[in-house]
Design an enzyme around this catalytic site. Structure first.
Site: not given
Length: 320
Positions: A62, A129
């Site tokens: 990321e 998640h």
């Protein structure tokens, strides 16, 4: 674009396609977005149409995704970076908060980058998640934060975010990806910072955003209660919020994010400060439990603010 008929995730894909067709500066980058078409197929078909120079598969990092997007934006491109799950946007927060958000203030540079991806619970994804991490970024001046809750807004707000000169975090609720459908002949448009009244009412109002608006609409279906979808969490549509609070005199703030120190706390405080003399009751909040998100579906359902919690809070509010 031609006429559209599809789901929330289809609208995301269509917005990307149309933006890339309209502006050669728009490019996409992220994990598995090219050949694989994205974890949720939001970028499916883009590689075949626009090529590997504009649809870029990245390493599983990321930080690298955010850094490359910021660099591209500073060089005149309009990158759209996908985080496979917005939970992991926190790994790139240093670059977004301490660099992208401050570039304009430091030397007048614009960073027209969009950081998008799925967030939210309801699919049994568990604590890593399923989060709603938008609150982590709302206290960072220089970042805009968007959370569409309808198919039309998924399209229109993403187009607006791509056109915006500032860095935008774009939270797509994964529970809505294939549960909502819509169609249109002419592409919808929207501006960042404008809320939408989803249901009118005079006795109270629920102020919410994202998937939570659908919980609110179900809870108040038989009540004279308004539902306001913020759509953009920053900048806020303070004028519309204040007008509705003054008109209905009772306000419930509903978020899927955790209750304590979450976005709902700021909303309640702002309304209490600016609309105090028009309120007939305290501003109440309903949010998710202050725990990590369970993976077990029954526990996840208990964790999330549902229609019963909203109805109970409204009953209390209306009886004040």
């Amino acid at each position: 674009m031609t006429a559209f008929s599809g789901t929330y995730v289809d609208a995301i894909r269509q917005a990307l396609f149309d933006a890339m067709e309209a502006d050669p500066r728009v490019c996409c980058l992220g994990e598995d977005i090219g050949t694989y078409g994205g974890a949720f197929r939001a970028t499916e078909g883009l590689l075949e149409r626009f090529g590997a120079d504009r649809v870029i598969d990245t390493p599983i990092s990321e930080q690298a995704i955010a850094g490359a997007a910021i660099g591209a934006a500073l060089m005149g491109q309009r990158p759209v970076a996908e985080f496979q799950f917005m939970d992991f946007a926190l790994l790139a927060s240093d670059l977004m908060v301490n660099f992208a958000a401050k570039a304009h203030w430091r030397w007048g540079a614009t960073v027209p980058a969009v950081f998008r991806g799925p967030s939210g619970a309801g699919n049994g994804g568990g604590p890593f998640h399923s989060q709603n991490p938008e609150g982590h970024f709302l206290g960072s001046p220089g970042l805009k934060v968007v959370a569409p809750g309808t198919v039309r807004d998924a399209y229109a707000l993403l187009r607006a975010a791509i056109d915006d000169p500032d860095p935008v975090l774009f939270f797509e609720h994964k529970h809505l990806y294939r549960r909502l459908k819509d169609e249109w002949d002419e592409a919808p448009t929207a501006r960042l910072g404008e809320a939408a009244l989803r249901k009118d009412g005079s006795k109270a109002c629920v102020i919410t955003y994202g998937a939570a608006q659908h919980v609110a609409l179900e809870a108040v279906a038989d009540l004279d209660v308004a539902v306001l979808d913020l759509r953009t969490l920053w900048p806020l549509d303070d004028e519309t919020i204040a007008e509705l609070a003054k008109r209905t005199h009772r306000v419930l703030v509903l978020t899927e994010a955790s209750l304590t120190y979450g976005p709902g706390a700021e909303l309640a405080a702002r309304i209490g400060e600016t609309c105090f003399e028009w309120l007939d009751a305290p501003v109440l909040r309903v949010g998710a439990a202050d725990t990590p998100i369970p993976a077990s579906p029954p526990l996840e359902a208990a964790y999330l603010p549902g229609t019963k919690a909203v109805r109970s809070a409204l009953d209390h509010l209306l009886a004040w």
